[in-house]
Design a protein around this motif. Sequence first.
Motif, PDB file in Angstrom:
ATOM      1  N   ALA A  60       0.821  -1.215   0.000  1.00 35.46           N
ATOM      2  CA  ALA A  60       0.000   0.000   0.000  1.00 35.46           C
ATOM      3  C   ALA A  60       0.852   1.261   0.000  1.00 35.46           C
ATOM      4  CB  ALA A  60      -0.928  -0.016   1.215  1.00 35.46           C
ATOM      5  N   LEU A  61       1.930   1.256   0.753  1.00 36.01           N
ATOM      6  CA  LEU A  61       2.780   2.448   0.829  1.00 36.01           C
ATOM      7  C   LEU A  61       3.478   2.717  -0.501  1.00 36.01           C
ATOM      8  CD1 LEU A  61       4.284   2.003   4.409  1.00 36.01           C
ATOM      9  CD2 LEU A  61       2.672   3.765   3.648  1.00 36.01           C
ATOM     10  N   HIS A  62       3.917   1.659  -1.173  1.00 27.21           N
ATOM     11  CA  HIS A  62       4.545   1.877  -2.479  1.00 27.21           C
ATOM     12  C   HIS A  62       3.513   2.332  -3.508  1.00 27.21           C
ATOM     13  CE1 HIS A  62       8.280  -0.447  -1.287  1.00 27.21           C
ATOM     14  NE2 HIS A  62       8.742   0.647  -1.847  1.00 27.21           N
ATOM     15  N   ALA A  63       2.326   1.742  -3.468  1.00 31.92           N
ATOM     16  CA  ALA A  63       1.270   2.189  -4.382  1.00 31.92           C
ATOM     17  C   ALA A  63       0.931   3.649  -4.113  1.00 31.92           C
ATOM     18  CB  ALA A  63       0.032   1.314  -4.221  1.00 31.92           C
ATOM     19  N   LEU A  64       0.909   4.032  -2.837  1.00 31.36           N
ATOM     20  CA  LEU A  64       0.672   5.427  -2.477  1.00 31.36           C
ATOM     21  C   LEU A  64       1.768   6.332  -3.024  1.00 31.36           C
ATOM     22  CD1 LEU A  64      -1.026   7.451  -0.759  1.00 31.36           C
ATOM     23  CD2 LEU A  64       0.480   6.903   1.151  1.00 31.36           C
ATOM     24  N   LEU A  65       3.014   5.890  -2.890  1.00 27.71           N
ATOM     25  CA  LEU A  65       4.143   6.669  -3.404  1.00 27.71           C
ATOM     26  C   LEU A  65       4.061   6.824  -4.919  1.00 27.71           C
ATOM     27  CD1 LEU A  65       6.932   8.023  -2.960  1.00 27.71           C
ATOM     28  CD2 LEU A  65       7.955   5.756  -3.218  1.00 27.71           C
TER      29      LEU A  65
END
Length: 541
Positions: A60-65
């Motif tokens: 999720a954090l990479h997708a957010l980034l």
Amino acid sequence: MRLRTSGDGPWWRPRVSTEALAALASAWFVLVLNGSLWGAVQAGSGSLRVLLSLGVAVFALHALLFGLLCWGRLARPMLALLLVVSAFAHWYMTRYAVVLDPEMIRNVLATDPAESRELVSVRMLLHALLLGVLPAVAVLLTRPLPARSWRRALLRRAGFLLAMALLAAGALGVSSQGVFSLMRSDPALRYKITPGNYIVSLVRVLQPSKVRGPVQAVGADARRPPEALARRPRLLVLVVGETVRGDHWGLNGYARQTTPELAARGVINFPDVTACGTSTEVSLPCMFSPFGRERYDRDAIRGHESLLDVAARAGVDVLWRDNQSGCKGICVRQRSETMGPADAAALCADGRCFDEILLSGLQARVDAVPGDALIVLHMLGNHGPNYFERYPPKFERWTPVCRTAELGRCTQQEIINAYDNAILYSDAVLGQLIDLLAKQQGHDAAMLYLSDHGESLGEYGLFLHGAPYSIAPKPQLHVPMTLWMSPGFVAGERLDAACLRETAKRPASHDHLFSTVLGVFDVQTSVYRRQRDLLADCRAR
């Protein structure tokens, strides 16, 4: 034959939203390119709940980034580039257990072409092709969805970012105690999360330096008293070794005698020496600065003059001779020479030269200096992973040896055999150097050898060097240091050799180099610290 396409384009170029691509790329990173992270999590926690929670959070954090960074026509090329770079990062992280923190990124950016060539292999290229290039091509072949109003596109992106933020928060909330406990127990864990590790580290590395204006002077008051100018000239050859670890140094009690030439020449050995850092990029500037590890500040070190500048200001002739990747800014204001085939073609091949080349023409350099002289020889030493290429065939005493840069394909003993053979060759070069110095007629001569940092040879699954200093294993920090002095040098310095042999048993570090060298040349300056001079307590008062 030409493929028929519908009005909406060919079937092999589907339309995919940027948000969907960001999610797919994130899933690929989590499932395929984060082996080092999941291995560390499993070893540190062993909890399936923590593993799954962290996996969802990383996704999720990479997708957010990516949702924040990837816009318009640049979205697909940016994701493709990240896929390719991450495949290479995955290779080195899984094969050598490297941690992609800011210092490692600096090492990568400072790597010269010869070093880069040694790290390239067919298996590495196939790895990058399968795990990076092919997925990147797949991303580039997709087409964006038909244009909508900017309001709808913005709302869709905002919804995606909100969903990923909530997913990350929820995943971390499920196992927050276990996840954060794991992060605290393993500070390097965050630098194993690909591609966030190298993205964040690269941003930090590329931040403007805090140093402003010209390089600041160090030891502006440096001078030598009249009696130092009147005595017999002194010559100190400072040899900076590369990647030699202290526990494989024969003089330190290693089971193999890797230093027979030094042992036969009555040297004084310092068995307990700690390096400034775990990489040349850190250790070299650090050991030549007045700050050292005790007051380590990268910007301050880079923004101030080095030991060489202070010595030169006091009237000592300074020369840097390099058989490696340069002096990392230390010698830019002094005379320097980069050794190569033109100096001794027989000692060079494929862009690399054996360290014996550092002795080529050295006598002529010494003869050209009538007064005090400091000569630094920067060795290639045990630079990995191709240890087997660091010595001529006649020094291959311990066999079989690892003959590939892919250390994981060799047994640990094969790696150690090649590594020890390289030390044996360095010892032979140092023996030749001592013999040359012993014949000097115009100078009282001495040689000080010390390595810039150590090396991991497979212990705990680690290879090479460059681990974060706070968690670096001892093999990367414990380095050898050895001193040889001619009888004239001992007499001129009024040294008690027995005292010095006892003093050498005490713990020392790279931080002692700065004041020790200044003391050798009787340089008087406010930056000289007697307690850091390894010879001070053994000089007659």
